[in-house]
Write a protein that holds these residues in place. Structure first.
Motif, PDB file in Angstrom:
ATOM      1  N   ASP A  24       0.834  -1.198   0.000  1.00 11.65           N
ATOM      2  CA  ASP A  24       0.000   0.000   0.000  1.00 11.65           C
ATOM      3  C   ASP A  24       0.869   1.248   0.000  1.00 11.65           C
ATOM      4  N   LYS A  25       0.388   2.293  -0.647  1.00  8.18           N
ATOM      5  CA  LYS A  25       1.066   3.593  -0.635  1.00  8.18           C
ATOM      6  C   LYS A  25       0.446   4.441   0.463  1.00  8.18           C
ATOM      7  N   LYS A  26       1.290   5.193   1.170  1.00  9.31           N
ATOM      8  CA  LYS A  26       0.799   5.842   2.381  1.00  9.31           C
ATOM      9  C   LYS A  26       1.317   7.261   2.575  1.00  9.31           C
ATOM     10  N   VAL A  27       0.606   8.001   3.406  1.00  9.77           N
ATOM     11  CA  VAL A  27       1.144   9.211   4.042  1.00  9.77           C
ATOM     12  C   VAL A  27       0.998   8.966   5.547  1.00  9.77           C
ATOM     13  N   VAL A  28       1.719   9.741   6.348  1.00 11.17           N
ATOM     14  CA  VAL A  28       1.670   9.535   7.798  1.00 11.17           C
ATOM     15  C   VAL A  28       1.099  10.778   8.465  1.00 11.17           C
ATOM     16  N   VAL A  29       0.152  10.579   9.385  1.00 10.13           N
ATOM     17  CA  VAL A  29      -0.407  11.710  10.126  1.00 10.13           C
ATOM     18  C   VAL A  29       0.034  11.605  11.583  1.00 10.13           C
TER      19      VAL A  29
END
Ligand code: MN
Length: 405
Positions: free
Chosen positions: A255-260
Motif C-alpha cells: 500500500d502507498k501511504k502518508v503519515v499523520v
C-alpha cells in the motif's frame, strides 16, 4: 496539532517511459482534500519533490498549483526539503517568495545550521522543525577537519551524524518551553527495505545510518528516500512515509501511504498511516501464455479510470520473441498496457547481453545490475571484494549528482 508527513512525489516520473502525470495530479488533488477534511495544520515533504533536477513545465505546474491550493485548505505551515533527485537551485529559487506564504523550503544543506531550523506556532501551539535536506557529500564534508585514513573512509557518515547532532543541539537551545521537535531527512537508514526505484545513496564503507545514530531529542523523524512506507529499526517515531504512488514494478503489493502525526502538550500522542487510493492499477501476471492472456482479460474487465499497466512474467521455456508477439496481440484488443514481458527463469539463464537484448528499454536495467553482471562475466569475485561495490556506488553517486545538477 495535526501534521502530515509525505515524501518522494517524483513529479515528472515516468514508469518505463509512460508518463505518470495523471496519477501524480490525482494524488495531489486527493492530498488537498484529505488535508481540508482532516484539519491538517502542517505539511512536511521530505525530499524528491521532482524526479529530475530540471523538471518539466507540467511538473512545475503540478507543484505550484498544489502550493496555491494548499492555502485554501486550512493548512497553516508547510516544510519542504530537497532530496537526491532535486536540484537545490530549482527548489530554492522561489524560497523567499514561498516563505512569505508560510511555506519553508530547504533545497540543500545550509551554511549555517540555524537556517534549517524553524520555530513555528500554529493556533498558539509551538513546535520546532529541523528541516534537514538530502546531505550531499560536498555540502557537509567541510565540517570534517584533519582526517585520518579511517575517518576518510567513514567521513560521509561522520559528517552526516554531525549535521544531525548540530541540528538537535540548535533545536534544544531554542526550546524554552517543552515544545515537540521534529526532524526531516532524506537518506538511507539501516533496516529499511528498498525497491528498484531508489537510486543507491553511497554512505561510506563502514556501514549505513541506523536508528541509533540519530541524536536524541527528536520526537519524530520524517524520512524520505525509500519508496516503501516503513519504520526504522522498529522505532515508531523514525519512519519513511514512502512514495504516494508506485514508481516501480517492484513495489507491487504494498500500500502507498502518508503519515499523520498528532501532538498535544509538547508530546507526540498519535502516529497513523493513511493509505493513499490507488489511482492506477499497476500489476503483474504470470503463468503460461494462455494463462496470462486470461488474466489480462480479467484486468481489462475490472472497473478503472486510468489504463492499467501490467508486467507479464512467462513461465514457459519457449522463445520470448514468439510469445511476446502473442501477448501484445491479445493486449491490443484490451484497455490496458503491457509495459514489460519477462521470462520467469531469465535471471538464471541470462548474461548481460541477453538481459540488454530482452529489456525493452535500457532504463529497465539498473547500473548496479550491469556492474554485477559485468563482474560475473569477468570472473571477478565481488562477494569477497565488497569495497569494489562501494567504490562503484561512490562513482555512480557523483555521476548521478552531476546529471541532476
Ligand atoms: Mn525518491
Amino acid at each position: 496539532m495535526k501534521i502530515l508527513h509525505t515524501s518522494d512525489w517524483h513529479l515528472g516520473h515516468r514508469l518505463l517511459e509512460q508518463s505518470q502525470q495523471e496519477e501524480q495530479s490525482l494524488f495531489l488533488d486527493w492530498l488537498l482534500e484529505y488535508i481540508r477534511q482532516n484539519n491538517i495544520d502542517m505539511l512536511l515533504v521530505s525530499g524528491d519533490i521532482f524526479d529530475t533536477g530540471v523538471p518539466s513545465a507540467q511538473g512545475q505546474k503540478l507543484y505550484y498549483d498544489f502550493l496555491i491550493h494548499l492555502r485554501d485548505t486550512g493548512c497553516k505551515e508547510a516544510v519542504i526539503t530537497g532530496g537526491n533527485h532535486d536540484a537545490p537551485s530549482t527548489l530554492n529559487a522561489p524560497k523567499e517568495l514561498l516563505n512569505a506564504l508560510s511555506i519553508r523550503v530547504v533545497g540543500k544543506a545550509t551554511e549555517n545550521i540555524e537556517e534549517e531550523i524553524f520555530h513555528l506556532a500554529i493556533n498558539g501551539e509551538k513546535i520546532i522543525v529541523a528541516a534537514v535536506p538530502y546531505l550531499r557529500d560536498q555540502d557537509i564534508r567541510r565540517a570534517v577537519a584533519s582526517e585520518s585514513s579511517e575517518e576518510i573512509n567513514n567521513r560521509y557518515k561522520t559528517a552526516l551524524i554531525r549535521h544531525y547532532t548540530e541540528a538537535a543541539d540548535c533545536c534544544r537551545a531554542i526550546n524554552t518551553s517543552g515544545m515537540p521537535i521534529i526532524a526531516l531527512g532524506h537518506l538511507f537508514a539501516l533496516g529499511g527495505s528498498t525497491s528498484e526505484s531508489e537510486q543507491t545513496i553511497y554512505v561510506g564503507n563502514l556501514g549505513d545510518i541506523g536508528a541509533e545514530d540519530f541524536p536524541p531529542g527528536f520526537d519524530y523523524i520524517a524520512l524520505g528516500h525509500l519508496h516503501r512506507a516503513q519504520t526504522v529499526g522498529g522505532k515508531e517515531h523514525i519512519r519513511y512515509s514512502g512514495s504516494p504512488y508506485m514508481l516501480s514494478f517492484s513495489e507491487i503489493g504494498a500500500d502507498k501511504k502518508v503519515v499523520v502525526v498528532e501532538t498535544s502538550e509538547g508530546k507526540i500522542n498519535k502516529i497513523e498511516e493513511v493509505v493513499v487510493p490507488r489511482f492506477r492499477n499497476i500489476c503483474r501476471v504470470s503463468g503460461t501464455v494462455e494463462n496470462c492472456i486470461r488474466q489480462l482479460e480479467k484486468i481489462d474487465a475490472e472497473y478503472h479510470t486510468l489504463t492499467p499497466w501490467v508486467e507479464v512474467v512467462l513461465e514457459d521455456e519457449q522463445e520470448l520473441a514468439f510469445e511476446y508477439k502473442e501477448i501484445s496481440r491479445a493486449a491490443e484488443a484490451l484497455d490496458l498496457e503491457v509495459l514489460k514481458v519477462t521470462l520467469k527463469n531469465e535471471h538464471r539463464r541470462e548474461g548481460l547481453e541477453r538481459l540488454v537484448e530482452n529489456a525493452r528499454d535500457i532504463k529497465e536495467i539498473t547500473p548496479e545490475e550491469v556492474f554485477r553482471l559485468k563482474c560475473k562475466e569477468q570472473d571477478f569475485d565481488l562477494d569477497n571484494r565488497p569495497e569494489m561495490l562501494n567504490a562503484f556506488f561512490e562513482i555512480l553517486q557523483v555521476v548521478q549528482e552531476n546529471e541532476n545538477a
